[in-house]
Design a protein around this motif. Structure first.
Motif, PDB file in Angstrom:
ATOM      1  N   LEU A  41     -21.908  76.300  72.851  1.00  0.00           N
ATOM      2  CA  LEU A  41     -21.179  75.048  73.091  1.00  0.00           C
ATOM      3  C   LEU A  41     -21.461  74.531  74.501  1.00  0.00           C
ATOM      4  CD1 LEU A  41     -19.132  72.859  72.415  1.00  0.00           C
ATOM      5  CD2 LEU A  41     -17.297  74.434  73.022  1.00  0.00           C
ATOM      6  N   ILE A  57     -23.560  65.721  82.897  1.00  0.00           N
ATOM      7  CA  ILE A  57     -22.750  66.934  82.701  1.00  0.00           C
ATOM      8  C   ILE A  57     -23.563  68.138  83.179  1.00  0.00           C
ATOM      9  CG2 ILE A  57     -21.469  68.327  81.028  1.00  0.00           C
ATOM     10  CD1 ILE A  57     -20.335  65.548  81.183  1.00  0.00           C
ATOM     11  N   LYS A  75     -21.060  73.342  85.534  1.00  0.00           N
ATOM     12  CA  LYS A  75     -19.617  73.482  85.796  1.00  0.00           C
ATOM     13  C   LYS A  75     -18.795  72.557  84.902  1.00  0.00           C
ATOM     14  CE  LYS A  75     -19.138  76.559  89.032  1.00  0.00           C
ATOM     15  NZ  LYS A  75     -18.302  77.741  88.860  1.00  0.00           N
ATOM     16  N   GLN A 110     -18.758  73.805  81.358  1.00  0.00           N
ATOM     17  CA  GLN A 110     -17.832  74.921  81.218  1.00  0.00           C
ATOM     18  C   GLN A 110     -16.392  74.392  81.104  1.00  0.00           C
ATOM     19  OE1 GLN A 110     -18.417  78.659  83.738  1.00  0.00           O
ATOM     20  NE2 GLN A 110     -16.554  77.841  84.606  1.00  0.00           N
ATOM     21  N   ARG A 111     -16.066  73.432  81.982  1.00  0.00           N
ATOM     22  CA  ARG A 111     -14.711  72.875  81.960  1.00  0.00           C
ATOM     23  C   ARG A 111     -14.429  72.167  80.634  1.00  0.00           C
ATOM     24  NH1 ARG A 111     -13.667  69.084  86.772  1.00  0.00           N
ATOM     25  NH2 ARG A 111     -14.920  67.743  85.461  1.00  0.00           N
ATOM     26  N   LEU A 112     -15.423  71.388  80.156  1.00  0.00           N
ATOM     27  CA  LEU A 112     -15.250  70.690  78.882  1.00  0.00           C
ATOM     28  C   LEU A 112     -15.069  71.687  77.745  1.00  0.00           C
ATOM     29  CD1 LEU A 112     -17.910  67.812  79.071  1.00  0.00           C
ATOM     30  CD2 LEU A 112     -15.438  67.620  79.264  1.00  0.00           C
ATOM     31  N   PHE A 138     -13.885  74.778  77.826  1.00  0.00           N
ATOM     32  CA  PHE A 138     -12.553  75.390  77.847  1.00  0.00           C
ATOM     33  C   PHE A 138     -11.488  74.383  77.422  1.00  0.00           C
ATOM     34  CE2 PHE A 138     -14.450  78.696  80.639  1.00  0.00           C
ATOM     35  CZ  PHE A 138     -14.128  79.765  79.825  1.00  0.00           C
ATOM     36  N   TYR A 139     -11.704  73.113  77.799  1.00  0.00           N
ATOM     37  CA  TYR A 139     -10.768  72.078  77.382  1.00  0.00           C
ATOM     38  C   TYR A 139     -10.750  71.966  75.856  1.00  0.00           C
ATOM     39  CZ  TYR A 139      -8.588  67.546  76.776  1.00  0.00           C
ATOM     40  OH  TYR A 139      -7.760  66.526  76.371  1.00  0.00           O
ATOM     41  N   ILE A 140     -11.946  71.980  75.265  1.00  0.00           N
ATOM     42  CA  ILE A 140     -12.040  71.872  73.811  1.00  0.00           C
ATOM     43  C   ILE A 140     -11.365  73.079  73.152  1.00  0.00           C
ATOM     44  CG2 ILE A 140     -13.700  71.993  71.884  1.00  0.00           C
ATOM     45  CD1 ILE A 140     -15.541  70.185  73.609  1.00  0.00           C
ATOM     46  N   LEU A 141     -11.575  74.275  73.708  1.00  0.00           N
ATOM     47  CA  LEU A 141     -10.984  75.483  73.121  1.00  0.00           C
ATOM     48  C   LEU A 141      -9.463  75.437  73.147  1.00  0.00           C
ATOM     49  CD1 LEU A 141     -13.271  78.351  74.374  1.00  0.00           C
ATOM     50  CD2 LEU A 141     -13.216  77.253  72.143  1.00  0.00           C
ATOM     51  N   GLN A 142      -8.893  74.873  74.230  1.00  0.00           N
ATOM     52  CA  GLN A 142      -7.435  74.888  74.288  1.00  0.00           C
ATOM     53  C   GLN A 142      -6.808  73.629  73.693  1.00  0.00           C
ATOM     54  OE1 GLN A 142      -5.259  73.165  76.798  1.00  0.00           O
ATOM     55  NE2 GLN A 142      -7.025  71.903  77.343  1.00  0.00           N
ATOM     56  N   SER A 143      -7.640  72.693  73.219  1.00  0.00           N
ATOM     57  CA  SER A 143      -7.091  71.513  72.541  1.00  0.00           C
ATOM     58  C   SER A 143      -6.622  71.896  71.145  1.00  0.00           C
ATOM     59  CB  SER A 143      -8.162  70.433  72.404  1.00  0.00           C
ATOM     60  OG  SER A 143      -8.571  69.967  73.655  1.00  0.00           O
ATOM     61  N   LEU A 165     -11.552  63.552  77.483  1.00  0.00           N
ATOM     62  CA  LEU A 165     -12.065  64.801  78.056  1.00  0.00           C
ATOM     63  C   LEU A 165     -11.851  64.811  79.565  1.00  0.00           C
ATOM     64  CD1 LEU A 165     -15.403  64.959  76.043  1.00  0.00           C
ATOM     65  CD2 LEU A 165     -13.344  66.289  75.633  1.00  0.00           C
ATOM     66  N   PRO A 166     -11.652  66.005  80.141  1.00  0.00           N
ATOM     67  CA  PRO A 166     -11.363  66.070  81.579  1.00  0.00           C
ATOM     68  C   PRO A 166     -12.567  65.643  82.414  1.00  0.00           C
ATOM     69  CG  PRO A 166     -11.718  68.270  80.705  1.00  0.00           C
ATOM     70  CD  PRO A 166     -11.733  67.344  79.530  1.00  0.00           C
ATOM     71  N   ALA A 169     -21.677  72.950  67.265  1.00  0.00           N
ATOM     72  CA  ALA A 169     -21.275  73.802  68.385  1.00  0.00           C
ATOM     73  C   ALA A 169     -19.785  73.652  68.671  1.00  0.00           C
ATOM     74  CB  ALA A 169     -22.095  73.467  69.629  1.00  0.00           C
ATOM     75  N   ILE A 170     -19.294  72.406  68.657  1.00  0.00           N
ATOM     76  CA  ILE A 170     -17.865  72.170  68.905  1.00  0.00           C
ATOM     77  C   ILE A 170     -17.030  72.801  67.797  1.00  0.00           C
ATOM     78  CG2 ILE A 170     -16.053  70.408  69.051  1.00  0.00           C
ATOM     79  CD1 ILE A 170     -18.144  68.530  70.306  1.00  0.00           C
ATOM     80  N   ALA A 209     -17.221  76.685  67.827  1.00  0.00           N
ATOM     81  CA  ALA A 209     -16.497  77.250  68.964  1.00  0.00           C
ATOM     82  C   ALA A 209     -15.006  77.217  68.679  1.00  0.00           C
ATOM     83  CB  ALA A 209     -16.818  76.472  70.234  1.00  0.00           C
ATOM     84  N   LYS A 210     -14.542  76.060  68.193  1.00  0.00           N
ATOM     85  CA  LYS A 210     -13.107  75.912  67.922  1.00  0.00           C
ATOM     86  C   LYS A 210     -12.674  76.855  66.799  1.00  0.00           C
ATOM     87  CE  LYS A 210      -9.148  74.209  68.617  1.00  0.00           C
ATOM     88  NZ  LYS A 210      -8.451  74.642  69.822  1.00  0.00           N
ATOM     89  N   LYS A 269     -13.337  82.346  83.039  1.00  0.00           N
ATOM     90  CA  LYS A 269     -14.503  81.979  83.851  1.00  0.00           C
ATOM     91  C   LYS A 269     -14.605  82.830  85.123  1.00  0.00           C
ATOM     92  CE  LYS A 269     -12.232  77.949  85.807  1.00  0.00           C
ATOM     93  NZ  LYS A 269     -11.823  76.621  85.369  1.00  0.00           N
TER      94      LYS A 269
END
Lengths: 197, 197
Positions: free
Chosen positions: A9, A19, A22, A25-27, A29-34, B16-17, B45-46, B49-50, B88
């Motif tokens: 991912l 992108i 870094k 990676q942030r995106l 983790f954001y997707i995983l916790q959404s 997204l952040p 991938a999204i 991962a999810k 991370k």
């Protein structure tokens, strides 16, 4: 180091423009916790956009109906054609609400350094429209950059012999900007284009 | 102004952040002009991962197998436990190759301003592991920030009575950094932690 699925991912996200590792990676983790619902929405939006959107066969704007809403809109001025480089330029003009005519999206600007010549732009299609439709004014609306200017010069040479009124948008000081922050090029355009009051 | 499908995609990307309206627009156009295969890869991938990724039930790292590869790896040092805030951080430590023991991922740092107290971190699970497994050293590896320090202080109070050797990673000048660019806090940590040579 990450689980393979997560690495995959992050790798896919890294391919997106602007992108870096870094941000990817942030995106990720954001997707995983959404919530599953939010991720689903994102995935559907990507898939639908890719599946449904196409270029308008008349003006080459991006659209989900063909011809696009602007080309289909009979209340717009059919005698005026505004030439832009990209769909986002068209959107910027539409936002101002100032222009009510038709558009032609070239699909880029002449840029020899990037290997983009006139043959890569939708100029053949433009000439076909000019031959078929009765436009009384053509407006060049390219960004005042080297590439935009090159495109303007090329189009001017091509269109002027047709005897249609040809204009370009004004360059000058942006509204709300402080005079002493204007760069030299903008300032000279502002003086060059001065008007009687 | 954009076709509805495109607006929807831009809106989803904006959530997204670190992605503002301009970046979202750029990403959307990038996705539109990517090949169907590349977009498919991103979407898969999204979704994967999810769907596949979860927290390791032992150390709470993000993993696609449970327990995770590190917990399962019998060649790692079972007597040492390194406590980190986020997955991370674990990855950053693994990249260095310096540490060969086990991990515990807290899932954050104590941060009263963000409403994060010890009860929001995986501290109960940490105490259960400490009671069950025979660790001879526990290493606190939190970032040297206010939140990291607060977490370290809390954990120190909690773990010290257990009689296990408790250490924290060294703070000081980063390798390769120019001395005169070091901030005051780093410089005082570097002096405070000086060693005989």
């Amino acid at each position: 180091m990450y689980a393979e699925t997560l690495t995959k991912l992050i790798d896919e996200l890294k391919k997106l423009p602007g992108i870096g590792p870094k941000s990817a990676q942030r995106l990720a983790f954001y997707i995983l916790q959404s919530s599953a619902g939010d991720v689903e929405k994102l995935v559907v939006a990507i898939t639908e956009a890719k599946g449904k959107l196409t270029h308008c066969s008349v003006c080459f704007n991006i659209t989900d109906m063909n011809p696009c809403k602007i080309c289909e809109n009979s209340s717009r001025d059919h005698s005026s054609l505004c030439i832009v480089a990209e769909p986002k330029d068209l959107v910027a003009i539409e936002r101002s609400g100032e222009y009510k005519g038709k558009y032609h999206v070239l699909g880029g600007r002449i840029s020899p350094l990037d290997g983009l010549g006139p043959e890569n732009l939708r100029i053949k299609e433009l000439l076909e429209r000019l031959a078929k439709d009765n436009f009384t004014e053509i407006i060049l609306a390219n960004s005042p950059t080297a590439e935009g200017e090159a495109t303007n010069i090329y189009l001017t040479r091509l269109i002027r012999p047709l005897g249609i009124k040809l204009t370009r948008v004004a360059y000058g000081l942006p509204v709300g900007a402080d005079m002493d922050y204007a760069d030299e090029a903008t300032m000279s355009k502002a003086f060059e284009g001065r008007r009687e009051v």
